[in-house]
Write an enzyme that holds these catalytic residues in place. Structure first.
Site, PDB file in Angstrom:
ATOM      1  N   CYS A 154       0.818  -1.221   0.000  1.00  0.00           N
ATOM      2  CA  CYS A 154       0.000   0.000   0.000  1.00  0.00           C
ATOM      3  C   CYS A 154       0.853   1.274   0.000  1.00  0.00           C
ATOM      4  CB  CYS A 154      -0.954  -0.004   1.179  1.00  0.00           C
ATOM      5  SG  CYS A 154      -0.295  -0.765   2.656  1.00  0.00           S
ATOM      6  N   HIS A 201      -2.971   6.252   4.393  1.00  0.00           N
ATOM      7  CA  HIS A 201      -1.539   6.287   4.690  1.00  0.00           C
ATOM      8  C   HIS A 201      -0.965   7.637   4.247  1.00  0.00           C
ATOM      9  CE1 HIS A 201      -1.749   2.167   5.686  1.00  0.00           C
ATOM     10  NE2 HIS A 201      -0.948   1.631   4.778  1.00  0.00           N
TER      11      HIS A 201
HETATM   12  N1  LIG Z   1      -5.138  -3.424   4.161  1.00  0.00           N
HETATM   13  C1  LIG Z   1      -4.303  -2.853   3.311  1.00  0.00           C
HETATM   14  O1  LIG Z   1      -4.115  -1.612   3.271  1.00  0.00           O
HETATM   15  C2  LIG Z   1      -3.556  -3.695   2.336  1.00  0.00           C
HETATM   16  C3  LIG Z   1      -2.902  -3.077   1.291  1.00  0.00           C
HETATM   17  C4  LIG Z   1      -2.195  -3.830   0.390  1.00  0.00           C
HETATM   18  C5  LIG Z   1      -2.155  -5.190   0.549  1.00  0.00           C
HETATM   19  N2  LIG Z   1      -2.792  -5.793   1.585  1.00  0.00           N
HETATM   20  C6  LIG Z   1      -2.713  -7.249   1.710  1.00  0.00           C
HETATM   21  O2  LIG Z   1      -3.987  -7.813   1.381  1.00  0.00           O
HETATM   22  C7  LIG Z   1      -4.182  -9.011   2.115  1.00  0.00           C
HETATM   23  C8  LIG Z   1      -5.495  -8.933   2.899  1.00  0.00           C
HETATM   24  O3  LIG Z   1      -5.490  -7.796   3.733  1.00  0.00           O
HETATM   25  P1  LIG Z   1      -6.779  -7.305   4.538  1.00  0.00           P
HETATM   26  O4  LIG Z   1      -6.372  -6.025   5.149  1.00  0.00           O
HETATM   27  O5  LIG Z   1      -8.013  -7.328   3.687  1.00  0.00           O
HETATM   28  O6  LIG Z   1      -6.911  -8.474   5.672  1.00  0.00           O
HETATM   29  P2  LIG Z   1      -8.148  -8.877   6.569  1.00  0.00           P
HETATM   30  O7  LIG Z   1      -9.080  -7.731   6.767  1.00  0.00           O
HETATM   31  O8  LIG Z   1      -7.573  -9.522   7.777  1.00  0.00           O
HETATM   32  O9  LIG Z   1      -8.920 -10.008   5.698  1.00  0.00           O
HETATM   33  C9  LIG Z   1      -8.353 -11.261   5.417  1.00  0.00           C
HETATM   34  C10 LIG Z   1      -9.265 -12.062   4.496  1.00  0.00           C
HETATM   35  O10 LIG Z   1      -8.619 -13.303   4.195  1.00  0.00           O
HETATM   36  C11 LIG Z   1      -9.543 -14.371   4.425  1.00  0.00           C
HETATM   37  N3  LIG Z   1      -8.855 -15.597   4.822  1.00  0.00           N
HETATM   38  C12 LIG Z   1      -7.969 -15.756   5.850  1.00  0.00           C
HETATM   39  N4  LIG Z   1      -7.558 -17.053   5.889  1.00  0.00           N
HETATM   40  C13 LIG Z   1      -8.195 -17.699   4.882  1.00  0.00           C
HETATM   41  C14 LIG Z   1      -8.199 -19.030   4.410  1.00  0.00           C
HETATM   42  N5  LIG Z   1      -7.469 -19.973   4.979  1.00  0.00           N
HETATM   43  N6  LIG Z   1      -8.968 -19.353   3.341  1.00  0.00           N
HETATM   44  C15 LIG Z   1      -9.718 -18.413   2.746  1.00  0.00           C
HETATM   45  N7  LIG Z   1      -9.775 -17.108   3.127  1.00  0.00           N
HETATM   46  C16 LIG Z   1      -9.016 -16.779   4.199  1.00  0.00           C
HETATM   47  C17 LIG Z   1     -10.427 -13.875   5.533  1.00  0.00           C
HETATM   48  O11 LIG Z   1     -11.601 -14.631   5.517  1.00  0.00           O
HETATM   49  P3  LIG Z   1     -12.332 -15.090   6.900  1.00  0.00           P
HETATM   50  O12 LIG Z   1     -13.118 -13.897   7.345  1.00  0.00           O
HETATM   51  O13 LIG Z   1     -13.177 -16.239   6.453  1.00  0.00           O
HETATM   52  O14 LIG Z   1     -11.228 -15.473   7.863  1.00  0.00           O
HETATM   53  C18 LIG Z   1     -10.617 -12.428   5.100  1.00  0.00           C
HETATM   54  O15 LIG Z   1     -11.612 -12.368   4.092  1.00  0.00           O
HETATM   55  C19 LIG Z   1      -2.926  -9.168   2.996  1.00  0.00           C
HETATM   56  O16 LIG Z   1      -1.994  -9.996   2.335  1.00  0.00           O
HETATM   57  C20 LIG Z   1      -2.408  -7.756   3.098  1.00  0.00           C
HETATM   58  O17 LIG Z   1      -1.025  -7.710   3.374  1.00  0.00           O
HETATM   59  C21 LIG Z   1      -3.533  -5.084   2.476  1.00  0.00           C
END
Ligand SMILES: NC(=O)c1ccc[n+]([C@@H]2O[C@H](COP(=O)([O-])OP(=O)(O)OC[C@H]3O[C@@H](n4cnc5c(N)ncnc54)[C@H](OP(=O)(O)O)[C@@H]3O)[C@@H](O)[C@H]2O)c1
Length: 344
Positions: A130, A242
């Site tokens: 990000c 950010h």
């Molecule tokens: N947030 C940011 O600003 C940002 C920016 C760039 C990149 N990212 C990247 O994007 C990714 C997700 O970030 P986020 O902020 O959206 O995280 P988050 O809010 O914690 O959401 C994680 C998601 O992954 C799913 N998940 C976890 N374990 C799983 C499994 N075993 N099988 C299937 N689904 C699973 C969860 O589903 P359940 O609800 O079913 O557990 C949930 O939908 C990360 O790799 C992060 O580093 C985030």
């Protein structure tokens, strides 16, 4: 005719935003699937006016979709993206798993859209970190004009960058402070409410954190391997958005006025830079917006050809979901994904 799209990680911060943006930009969707872990089977998520129910990743047949927008952990993506790519669809992945793989393009459409040409090598495209996404949107037009030698970046990263657990922790700790409850620390390494933490992701051997390394490695891959970048990444008690303080040293002369004019015309950038109270953008105002905002453009008199900038963007949008969907639009516009015929 539209595309069959699966959003994997649909209950998460980024996944939900992906569903919002697909609808907002009228992405040509024929069929949408929300995918998450087994515990979320049947959980309802919004897709515009519609409510859709989550399906279990383990049970889902990925050969029936054209495009997968993935937003789970790096470990999950390492295991699943190659399997899904081999089944047919292109995966646009938000995790850090594939960003530095030479056979996987890492793309910010305003910066290096042509790298999409090798997306079919693994059927995986990586979305940057990000902080890097908004940084390169601001640096690219300045680099084209005056050639950046070195950039010194300090980030002020919101808790939504650490997923929904990060947002809950800031909320719960803030509430606990006001009602004098004990402060529980689970997601972050120290208390985040009314505090800042100079540590994001794991420590590396040289003392930098992985988050800091990502900013420099990804900037080099997308913009120019010759640019020197150093970074200090800091978590701040902001829910969304950010911010970055960026000091840049150029090879060629460039004034603050010239930089302002260049950035005003640059794709994805919005300059808000008045020398008066409130004449700049803060992360709170960037939430829900698409632009990379640039404020506080000043010459740095301590180096030859130096500038300082303040760069702010919504990390869940340009830093993640919006950028992923812009990549999907790029694939469509260049004819690199074709809707496959539905089974009769
Ligand atoms: N947030 C940011 O600003 C940002 C920016 C760039 C990149 N990212 C990247 O994007 C990714 C997700 O970030 P986020 O902020 O959206 O995280 P988050 O809010 O914690 O959401 C994680 C998601 O992954 C799913 N998940 C976890 N374990 C799983 C499994 N075993 N099988 C299937 N689904 C699973 C969860 O589903 P359940 O609800 O079913 O557990 C949930 O939908 C990360 O790799 C992060 O580093 C985030």
């Amino acid at each position: 005719m539209g595309y069959r799209v699966a959003v994997v990680g649909a209950t998460g911060n980024v996944g939900r935003e992906m569903l919002n943006i697909l609808e907002e930009v009228n992405f040509p969707v024929d069929k949408i699937h929300a995918i998450a872990s087994r515990k979320s089977i049947g959980v309802e998520v919004a897709f515009g006016e519609k409510i859709i129910k989550c399906e279990d990743v383990e049970q889902f047949d990925f050969s029936k979709v054209d495009l997968v927008l993935m937003s789970v952990s790096g470990a999950f993506s390492k295991e699943w993206s190659p399997k899904i790519g081999a089944a047919g669809p292109i995966v646009i992945d938000n995790s850090s798993a594939w960003r530095m793989d030479p056979d996987v393009p890492l793309i910010v459409p305003e910066v290096n859209p042509d790298d999409v040409s090798y997306a079919h090598k693994k059927n995986i495209i990586a979305n940057p970190n990000c902080s890097t996404a908004q940084l390169v949107v601001a640096l690219k037009p300045l680099h084209d004009r005056a050639k950046i030698k070195r950039a010194v970046v300090a980030t002020y990263q919101s808790v939504s960058g650490a997923g929904k657990d990060g947002m809950d922790e800031l909320f719960n700790q803030t509430r606990a402070v006001f009602v004098a409850d004990p402060i529980e620390t689970k997601k972050f390494t120290k208390r985040i409410a009314f505090n800042v933490i100079p540590h994001i992701d794991v420590f590396m051997e040289d003392g930098y954190t992985k988050e800091e390394w990502k900013v420099l490695a990804e900037t080099k891959k997308m913009l120019d391997p010759k640019i020197k970048v150093t970074c200090t990444a800091v978590r701040v008690p902001v829910f969304i958005g950010h911010s970055e303080s960026v000091n840049i040293e150029f090879e060629n002369e460039i004034t603050a006025d010239q930089a302002r004019d260049i950035l005003r015309e640059a794709p994805g950038c919005l300059v808000i830079d008045k020398h008066e109270n409130g004449g700049y953008i803060t992360p709170y105002e960037s939430a829900g917006e698409d632009a990379t905002y640039i404020s506080r453009i000043r010459e740095d008199a301590t180096v030859e050809n130096g500038l300082n900038l303040w760069v702010v963007s919504d990390n869940l949008r340009k830093g993640a979901a919006l950028n992923a969907i812009q990549i999907a639009e790029l694939l469509v516009n260049r004819g690199l994904i074709k809707p496959r015929k539905q089974a009769a």
